[in-house]
Design a protein around this motif. Structure first.
Motif, PDB file in Angstrom:
ATOM      1  N   ALA A 279       1.354  -4.309  -0.015  1.00 40.43           N
ATOM      2  CA  ALA A 279       1.491  -3.434  -1.182  1.00 40.43           C
ATOM      3  C   ALA A 279       2.077  -2.110  -0.724  1.00 40.43           C
ATOM      4  N   GLY A 280       2.855  -1.500  -1.595  1.00 39.26           N
ATOM      5  CA  GLY A 280       3.493  -0.246  -1.231  1.00 39.26           C
ATOM      6  C   GLY A 280       2.628   0.983  -1.470  1.00 39.26           C
ATOM      7  N   SER A 281       1.489   0.812  -2.149  1.00 40.65           N
ATOM      8  CA  SER A 281       0.613   1.937  -2.465  1.00 40.65           C
ATOM      9  C   SER A 281      -0.758   1.407  -2.833  1.00 40.65           C
ATOM     10  N   LEU A 282      -1.724   2.309  -2.954  1.00 35.57           N
ATOM     11  CA  LEU A 282      -3.053   1.914  -3.400  1.00 35.57           C
ATOM     12  C   LEU A 282      -3.003   1.389  -4.833  1.00 35.57           C
ATOM     13  N   GLU A 283      -2.157   1.996  -5.661  1.00 34.41           N
ATOM     14  CA  GLU A 283      -2.032   1.553  -7.045  1.00 34.41           C
ATOM     15  C   GLU A 283      -1.500   0.126  -7.110  1.00 34.41           C
ATOM     16  N   GLU A 284      -0.530  -0.178  -6.271  1.00 35.20           N
ATOM     17  CA  GLU A 284       0.012  -1.543  -6.237  1.00 35.20           C
ATOM     18  C   GLU A 284      -1.036  -2.526  -5.723  1.00 35.20           C
ATOM     19  N   ALA A 285      -1.836  -2.089  -4.741  1.00 39.41           N
ATOM     20  CA  ALA A 285      -2.905  -2.940  -4.225  1.00 39.41           C
ATOM     21  C   ALA A 285      -3.911  -3.252  -5.335  1.00 39.41           C
ATOM     22  N   ALA A 286      -4.235  -2.248  -6.155  1.00 43.07           N
ATOM     23  CA  ALA A 286      -5.184  -2.454  -7.251  1.00 43.07           C
ATOM     24  C   ALA A 286      -4.650  -3.449  -8.279  1.00 43.07           C
ATOM     25  N   GLN A 287      -3.353  -3.454  -8.486  1.00 42.52           N
ATOM     26  CA  GLN A 287      -2.757  -4.344  -9.473  1.00 42.52           C
ATOM     27  C   GLN A 287      -2.881  -5.814  -9.087  1.00 42.52           C
ATOM     28  N   VAL A 288      -2.818  -6.108  -7.778  1.00 44.58           N
ATOM     29  CA  VAL A 288      -2.841  -7.515  -7.353  1.00 44.58           C
ATOM     30  C   VAL A 288      -4.264  -8.040  -7.136  1.00 44.58           C
ATOM     31  N   LEU A 289      -5.244  -7.142  -7.065  1.00 47.58           N
ATOM     32  CA  LEU A 289      -6.610  -7.544  -6.737  1.00 47.58           C
ATOM     33  C   LEU A 289      -7.222  -8.563  -7.701  1.00 47.58           C
ATOM     34  N   PRO A 290      -7.118  -8.370  -9.022  1.00 49.22           N
ATOM     35  CA  PRO A 290      -7.796  -9.302  -9.928  1.00 49.22           C
ATOM     36  C   PRO A 290      -7.396 -10.753  -9.742  1.00 49.22           C
ATOM     37  N   GLY A 291      -6.206 -11.009  -9.233  1.00 48.62           N
ATOM     38  CA  GLY A 291      -5.782 -12.381  -9.017  1.00 48.62           C
ATOM     39  C   GLY A 291      -6.182 -12.944  -7.671  1.00 48.62           C
ATOM     40  N   LEU A 292      -6.838 -12.129  -6.845  1.00 55.44           N
ATOM     41  CA  LEU A 292      -7.175 -12.567  -5.492  1.00 55.44           C
ATOM     42  C   LEU A 292      -8.674 -12.741  -5.262  1.00 55.44           C
ATOM     43  N   GLY A 293      -9.499 -11.988  -5.945  1.00 51.83           N
ATOM     44  CA  GLY A 293     -10.937 -12.089  -5.721  1.00 51.83           C
ATOM     45  C   GLY A 293     -11.707 -11.178  -6.648  1.00 51.83           C
ATOM     46  N   ARG A 294     -13.033 -11.227  -6.529  1.00 48.78           N
ATOM     47  CA  ARG A 294     -13.904 -10.417  -7.388  1.00 48.78           C
ATOM     48  C   ARG A 294     -14.852  -9.523  -6.594  1.00 48.78           C
ATOM     49  N   ARG A 295     -15.025  -9.812  -5.299  1.00 49.04           N
ATOM     50  CA  ARG A 295     -15.902  -8.992  -4.463  1.00 49.04           C
ATOM     51  C   ARG A 295     -15.052  -8.438  -3.323  1.00 49.04           C
ATOM     52  N   VAL A 296     -14.793  -7.132  -3.417  1.00 47.33           N
ATOM     53  CA  VAL A 296     -13.757  -6.489  -2.608  1.00 47.33           C
ATOM     54  C   VAL A 296     -14.372  -5.644  -1.497  1.00 47.33           C
ATOM     55  N   PHE A 297     -13.898  -5.841  -0.282  1.00 45.59           N
ATOM     56  CA  PHE A 297     -14.240  -4.966   0.844  1.00 45.59           C
ATOM     57  C   PHE A 297     -13.099  -3.960   0.950  1.00 45.59           C
ATOM     58  N   LEU A 298     -13.360  -2.715   0.526  1.00 41.50           N
ATOM     59  CA  LEU A 298     -12.335  -1.685   0.444  1.00 41.50           C
ATOM     60  C   LEU A 298     -12.471  -0.731   1.630  1.00 41.50           C
TER      61      LEU A 298
ATOM     62  N   ILE B 243     -10.277 -15.533   3.700  1.00 45.08           N
ATOM     63  CA  ILE B 243     -10.108 -14.706   2.501  1.00 45.08           C
ATOM     64  C   ILE B 243      -8.795 -13.923   2.582  1.00 45.08           C
ATOM     65  N   PRO B 244      -8.193 -13.605   1.420  1.00 47.29           N
ATOM     66  CA  PRO B 244      -6.942 -12.848   1.423  1.00 47.29           C
ATOM     67  C   PRO B 244      -7.158 -11.392   1.810  1.00 47.29           C
ATOM     68  N   VAL B 245      -6.088 -10.782   2.337  1.00 49.81           N
ATOM     69  CA  VAL B 245      -6.112  -9.381   2.740  1.00 49.81           C
ATOM     70  C   VAL B 245      -4.936  -8.664   2.082  1.00 49.81           C
ATOM     71  N   VAL B 246      -5.226  -7.593   1.376  1.00 51.78           N
ATOM     72  CA  VAL B 246      -4.170  -6.751   0.821  1.00 51.78           C
ATOM     73  C   VAL B 246      -3.926  -5.609   1.801  1.00 51.78           C
ATOM     74  N   VAL B 247      -2.724  -5.555   2.354  1.00 48.61           N
ATOM     75  CA  VAL B 247      -2.369  -4.561   3.368  1.00 48.61           C
ATOM     76  C   VAL B 247      -1.406  -3.549   2.755  1.00 48.61           C
ATOM     77  N   VAL B 248      -1.822  -2.293   2.693  1.00 51.01           N
ATOM     78  CA  VAL B 248      -0.972  -1.233   2.163  1.00 51.01           C
ATOM     79  C   VAL B 248      -0.033  -0.762   3.264  1.00 51.01           C
ATOM     80  N   ARG B 249       1.265  -0.842   2.991  1.00 46.52           N
ATOM     81  CA  ARG B 249       2.272  -0.466   3.979  1.00 46.52           C
ATOM     82  C   ARG B 249       2.242   1.030   4.262  1.00 46.52           C
ATOM     83  N   ARG B 250       2.686   1.403   5.466  1.00 40.69           N
ATOM     84  CA  ARG B 250       2.745   2.810   5.837  1.00 40.69           C
ATOM     85  C   ARG B 250       3.847   3.535   5.060  1.00 40.69           C
ATOM     86  N   PRO B 251       3.626   4.816   4.767  1.00 43.05           N
ATOM     87  CA  PRO B 251       4.690   5.592   4.128  1.00 43.05           C
ATOM     88  C   PRO B 251       5.801   5.877   5.132  1.00 43.05           C
ATOM     89  N   PRO B 252       7.007   6.171   4.659  1.00 46.07           N
ATOM     90  CA  PRO B 252       8.105   6.465   5.582  1.00 46.07           C
ATOM     91  C   PRO B 252       7.827   7.730   6.375  1.00 46.07           C
TER      92      PRO B 252
END
Length: 249
Positions: free
Chosen positions: A116-135, A217-226
């Motif tokens: 994901a390119g940002s925390l907001e993008e990570a939040a958008q994909v979460l509902p389709g991946l799981g319900r109990r999130v380790f943030l 389990i799936p992992v959402v990885v937020v990419r580093r900023p430039p």
């Protein structure tokens, strides 16, 4: 030689320890600057200042006033604002700048990574991946996940998180390094079915990635900023010391 280390990371402390406690660069003076966002930071040896500079102009003034010979930006890979301020300040003060950045993580066979390119993008994909999130993205930025009311979050950070935050949340205050056995137990005990992390790199927090792979389990990885363009990069403190030696020749 007076070196200003913009720190707060493990690599910054290691660099300060190496410069202060060894004869790698005789006569070097080291000042480590910490942002002050952590209540009880691990202080490096040498001189330490805590708090902001007041932007790039304030940092440039500080560099001039204190006779700084070189700046090493060893802040967190996601500390974009301070990195760009450092680039502007070093250019204005006409001193060399090096970025000390640990390499990012690389997926292994069996990993189920979603970038994901940002925390907001990570939040958008979460509902389709799981319900109990380790943030594990830190105490700031939880507002991006605040609207995901059907999900439950285990939030781990060094200090208490800042509101707004998710409705269903348990907070775990802890500081790395973390063990693989400990991460396995957290995932099992809290029935975690998706992990969210920033691509911070390094070994201190990497065991969670192995534990997630083992658990399937799936992992959402937020990419580093430039990073700022034109700034040389060192992968570890040893490379940073070699760069400083080169300035003396």
């Amino acid at each position: 030689m007076h070196v200003l280390v913009l720190g707060g990371t493990t690599e910054a402390r290691r660099l300060a320890e190496f410069l202060v406690t060894t004869d790698a660069l005789p006569g070097v003076r080291v000042t480590s600057s910490l942002a002050g966002r952590v209540a009880r930071p691990k202080l490096p040896p040498g001189e330490v200042r805590v708090g902001g500079f007041g932007g790039a102009e304030g940092m440039a003034d500080w560099i001039r006033a204190h006779g700084v010979s070189a700046v090493i930006d060893a802040t967190h890979p996601f500390a974009r604002t301070i990195s760009f301020s450092a680039a502007s300040a070093a250019a204005a003060a006409h001193v060399p700048l090096l970025a000390l950045r640990r390499p990012g993580w690389v997926p292994s066979e069996g990993d189920r990574w979603h970038t994901a390119g940002s925390l907001e993008e990570a939040a958008q994909v979460l509902p389709g991946l799981g319900r109990r999130v380790f943030l594990t993205t830190g105490r700031m930025g939880l507002a991006a996940f605040a609207g995901l009311d059907p999900l439950w979050f285990l939030v781990r950070s060094v200090d208490a998180p800042e509101a707004p935050f998710p409705l269903h949340m348990e907070v775990l205050l802890d500081r790395g390094p973390f063990t693989l056995e400990g991460e396995r137990e957290l995932i099992r005990r809290h029935r975690v079915d998706v992990l969210v992390t920033k691509d911070s790199g390094g070994e201190a927090t990497a065991p969670k990635l192995t534990a997630a792979r083992e658990a399937g389990i799936p992992v959402v990885v937020v990419r580093r900023p430039p990073a700022p363009e034109g700034v040389p990069v060192a992968a570890d403190p040893e490379e940073a010391v070699a760069w400083l030696r080169g300035l003396r020749t």
